[in-house]
Structure formats: structure tokens, C-alpha cells
Design a protein around this motif. Structure first.
Motif, short mmCIF file in Angstrom:
data_model
loop_
_atom_site.label_atom_id
_atom_site.label_comp_id
_atom_site.label_asym_id
_atom_site.label_seq_id
_atom_site.Cartn_x
_atom_site.Cartn_y
_atom_site.Cartn_z
N LEU A 180 1.02 -1.50 0.44
CA LEU A 180 -0.10 0.05 0.24
C LEU A 180 0.66 1.01 0.26
O LEU A 180 2.41 1.67 0.35
CB LEU A 180 -0.93 -0.17 1.40
CG LEU A 180 -0.24 0.25 2.70
CD1 LEU A 180 -1.36 1.01 3.45
CD2 LEU A 180 -0.63 -1.31 3.05
N THR A 181 0.31 2.38 -0.27
CA THR A 181 1.06 3.65 -1.14
C THR A 181 -0.27 4.48 -0.24
O THR A 181 -1.18 4.68 -0.69
CB THR A 181 1.03 3.90 -2.01
OG1 THR A 181 1.97 2.57 -2.57
CG2 THR A 181 1.91 4.95 -2.39
N ILE A 182 0.26 5.70 0.75
CA ILE A 182 -0.56 6.53 1.51
C ILE A 182 0.50 7.63 1.08
O ILE A 182 1.40 8.26 1.35
CB ILE A 182 -0.97 6.42 3.22
CG1 ILE A 182 -0.83 4.93 3.66
CG2 ILE A 182 -0.89 6.96 3.74
CD1 ILE A 182 0.57 4.55 5.01
N GLU A 266 -11.14 -2.65 3.60
CA GLU A 266 -12.39 -1.98 4.16
C GLU A 266 -11.08 -0.64 5.40
O GLU A 266 -11.41 0.36 5.36
CB GLU A 266 -13.05 -2.71 4.43
CG GLU A 266 -14.25 -1.70 5.20
CD GLU A 266 -15.72 -2.65 5.62
OE1 GLU A 266 -15.86 -3.87 5.24
OE2 GLU A 266 -15.38 -2.89 7.50
N LEU A 267 -10.50 -1.19 6.29
CA LEU A 267 -9.65 -0.89 7.17
C LEU A 267 -9.08 -0.44 6.97
O LEU A 267 -9.12 1.47 7.05
CB LEU A 267 -8.94 -1.83 7.85
CG LEU A 267 -9.15 -1.45 9.52
CD1 LEU A 267 -9.77 -1.59 9.92
CD2 LEU A 267 -8.50 -2.82 10.09
N ILE A 268 -8.75 0.03 5.60
CA ILE A 268 -7.18 0.36 5.02
C ILE A 268 -7.58 2.58 4.82
O ILE A 268 -7.21 3.08 5.04
CB ILE A 268 -5.77 -0.24 3.61
CG1 ILE A 268 -5.03 -0.75 4.77
CG2 ILE A 268 -5.40 0.91 3.07
CD1 ILE A 268 -4.78 -2.11 4.55
N GLY A 276 -7.62 12.08 6.23
CA GLY A 276 -7.67 13.08 5.05
C GLY A 276 -6.43 12.66 4.40
O GLY A 276 -6.46 13.51 3.22
N ALA A 277 -6.09 11.25 3.77
CA ALA A 277 -5.06 11.23 2.74
C ALA A 277 -6.50 10.38 1.70
O ALA A 277 -6.64 9.33 2.13
CB ALA A 277 -4.03 10.44 3.94
N LYS A 278 -5.22 9.94 0.98
CA LYS A 278 -5.16 8.64 0.28
C LYS A 278 -4.46 7.03 0.03
O LYS A 278 -3.58 7.64 0.92
CB LYS A 278 -4.85 9.49 -1.51
CG LYS A 278 -5.97 10.67 -2.04
CD LYS A 278 -5.58 11.26 -3.40
CE LYS A 278 -6.78 11.73 -3.50
NZ LYS A 278 -7.05 12.99 -3.16
#
Ligand SMILES: [Zn+2]
Ligand SMILES: [Zn+2]
Length: 376
Positions: A180-182, A266-268, A276-278
Motif C-alpha cells: 500500500l501507498t499512503i 475496508e480498514l485501510i 484526509g489521506a489517499k
């Protein structure tokens, strides 16, 4: 030279010259030579590495496959054995040299008995088990055509020689990988109110993922979620714009496997949104579980008794094994064979007892004959 001496010699030669996944050129050449010397037919498949061979019985019958993996690992050997690796930084630390020698031995034995043998035994000397791509690749080259059942094994250091581990159903876990990339907003570390900090959000996600196994999956099922990489930032006074995480999920239940990827997503996504992040979440299915067919449980135990081997209930492993690909195509069974080692797989001082070589080869020859005699 008797069979035992011959198999010890083969195994030691493989051990001295280990090769990494999809680079098993000399290993392939050695296997081809040994099989050819025994008069065994090698199939003409478009293989870069690996060998597919057949022993054809004189009596009609089914076609089954026996599989050995042939690759080694990028490990500096510290076993201290006199036939230690001569390829620097590469080692047979998973015992695939043992698997290969055992199945060459089984092929030699069956070739001697082919006048009385029913059906055909195809030997799959499979490259690239360690990178989990070999079984699929070998199948794509046609190795599984006409196969009705498939059998294989892994050595097990914590079982003594003369013991096999048998378990119907799931034996080794499914393996999946996630990434994952935040994406937040970068800025001055002294003024976080102007930023969206992907490290703080990633940390929440790592902790929240641990609640999936403990709170969302039944305690009667099994699963592991491990985050194995968390990278972000490159200095002390800047909040970075992105964080990258990856890890793996293991389980023994198909429905749990499907549910975990949904729960994680769902959680992520919700934690990222709440801050407020993507976030971009990627789920990569790597391997199904090794799932043993009930068709063969009793014959496997019966032949073990006839061969003087002791059968124990196999301990399950959260490791993956790409033998699972073959079992996704036809029914099959994967066993543990005791080798009385003092270290776990992939340890630089991994060693096994060669006393297991000949008895294992004889067991596979007997089992193949028995399965073909009974029919599938
Ligand atoms: Zn391994
Ligand atoms: Zn292995």
C-alpha cells in the motif's frame, strides 16, 4: 555401487553445486545424465531448466506425477559438511538436493520394475520453487498434460529418519502479498497542522491490521497478517508526502483468504479517509494452499506401514509451497519425510541425514506402484 551409495553421491554433487531459481543449468544437465544412464525416457518439452521424464510400465494404467524441486537459495553455507557449496553465496539450505536425489532414485527403481508396472509415472524435476514461479511455469510448458494425480514431499528436519508426516486437507498455507501507498501532504516537521502525515496514518493502519485476525476472524480459523516493510521519509525535519508498506497474509481456509483481503481494504481505505489521506491498496495472490486429497490418505499410510516407516500426523506449516499449483489441477498429496536435521529450512547451517535417501526413494517407488495398481 549400490543404490544408497549412488544416491549419496548424487545428493552430494548437487549440494556442492547449488543453483538459484531458473538458473539450474548444471543441475538440469546432471539430472538428465543420471536418468539417461538408467535408460529413463526424458520428455522433449521446451524447458530452460528442469527435467520431465517418464517411466512407462508394460501394463495399461493411469498416469501420475512425482515431483521434486531442484533449486537452491542465496545463502552463504555454514553447515561445515565436507561437500559444502562451491558456488559462493548459494546453498541448498532447503534440502532440494535431497528431494532431487530421492526422486532420481525412485525413477531408477521403477525403471527396473517396469515389466510388472501398471501405467506411467512422470517425474517432474521442477525449477524455481523458492521464488514460487516454477510449478506454474512447468505446467505452462505442458508438463502436467494427461496427469491424473500428483505427489510430492518436503524433507522435515524435526522428524526422525524413518518417519513420514501425513495430513489430509490443508497442509501448507496460502500465500498472498499486499502493498500500500499512503499519500499525504509533505511539509515542515515543526508545523504538522499544515501537512497530512503518512507515517502517523501508516502506523494506525499497521496496528489496526492486527485486529483483523484477533477480532474479525473466528478463533477456530487460522491466519497471519505480517507487515514486513514500512518506508517513508528521508530526513528528520520534513514530514514526507508518502509512505509505502508491504507484507504477507497466510491462511489455511479459502473463505478466510477471500474475506481478509476485503477486511484489509475496508480498514485501510477508511483510516486513510478519516485522516484526509489517499491510499492505494494492491493485493497480489501468490500461492493457493497445499491441500491434500482424501483419495490417497489410506494408501499412503498403508504403503508406509509395508515399507516399515512410521506415520505421524503432519504438522501444518505457514510456509508456502508452489506444489499447490499442481494440486489445483488434479488431486494430489504432499508429505513430510523425516531427515533428522538440527536446523530449520533456510538456515545457513542446515544439515540432514543421508540415511533417509534410500528409504525415501524406495517408498516413492512402492507408493507409485500401489497407486497405479489400485487405479485412480
Ligand atoms: Zn525453501
Ligand atoms: Zn523447500
Amino acid at each position: 555401487m549400490n543404490l544408497e551409495q549412488q544416491l549419496i553421491q548424487y545428493r552430494r554433487e548437487l549440494h556442492r553445486f547449488p543453483e538459484l531459481s531458473m538458473q539450474e543449468y548444471q543441475t538440469t544437465q546432471r539430472i538428465r545424465t543420471w536418468l539417461s544412464e538408467a535408460g529413463i525416457t526424458i520428455l522433449d518439452l521446451p524447458l530452460k531448466t528442469g527435467v520431465v521424464a517418464e517411466v512407462r510400465g508394460s501394463l495399461p494404467g493411469a498416469t501420475i506425477a512425482l515431483r521434486a524441486d531442484i533449486d537452491a537459495l542465496p545463502i552463504v553455507e555454514q553447515s561445515g559438511v565436507e561437500f559444502s557449496s562451491e558456488n559462493p553465496g548459494v546453498m541448498h539450505a532447503c534440502g532440494h538436493d535431497f528431494h532431487t536425489a530421492v526422486m532420481v532414485g525412485a525413477a531408477i527403481l521403477l525403471q527396473q520394475e517396469r515389466e510388472q508396472m501398471r501405467g506411467t509415472v512422470r517425474f517432474l524435476f521442477q525449477p524455481a520453487e523458492e521464488d514460487a514461479n516454477g510449478a506454474k511455469w512447468l505446467t505452462e510448458q505442458g508438463a502436467m498434460e494427461a496427469i491424473q494425480a500428483v505427489f510430492g514431499f518436503h524433507n522435515r528436519p524435526n522428524l526422525p529418519v524413518g518417519v513420514i508426516g501425513v495430513r489430509e486437507g490443508a497442509l501448507m498455507a496460502s500465500v498472498d502479498r499486499f502493498e500500500l501507498t499512503i499519500t499525504g501532504i509533505s511539509g515542515h516537521a515543526g508545523m504538522p497542522e499544515n501537512c497530512i502525515d503518512p507515517i502517523a496514518i501508516g502506523s494506525q493502519i499497521v496496528m489496526a491490521l492486527q485486529t483483523i485476525v484477533s477480532r474479525r476472524i473466528s478463533s477456530l480459523d487460522n491466519a497471519v497478517i505480517s507487515v514486513t516493510r514500512f518506508s517513508a521519509g528521508n530526513t528528520w525535519n520534513v514530514i514526507p508526502g508518502e509512505a509505502h508498506l508491504e507484507g504477507t497474509v497466510r491462511t489455511f481456509q479459502k473463505d478466510v483468504r477471500a474475506r481478509i483481503s476485503e477486511l484489509m481494504r475496508e480498514l485501510i481505505e477508511n483510516i486513510a479517509a478519516a485522516n484526509g489521506a489517499k491510499v492505494q491498496f494492491k493485493w497480489n495472490e501468490c500461492l493457493p494452499m497445499v491441500n491434500n486429497s482424501s483419495l490417497f490418505t489410506s494408501i499412503i499410510k498403508q504403503v508406509a506401514n509395508e515399507a516399515g516407516l512410521r506415520v505421524v500426523e503432519a504438522e501444518r506449516s505457514l510456509g508456502g509451497e508452489d506444489f499447490a499449483y499442481f494440486q489445483a489441477l488434479v488431486p494430489g498429496f504432499f508429505l513430510w519425510i523425516g531427515v533428522d536435521g538440527d536446523q530449520e529450512w533456510h538456515h545457513p547451517a542446515y544439515r540432514l541425514s543421508e540415511a533417509a535417501l534410500e528409504i525415501s526413494a524406495r517408498y516413492w517407488a512402492l507408493l507409485a506402484r500401489a497407486v497405479l495398481e489400485k487405479g485412480i
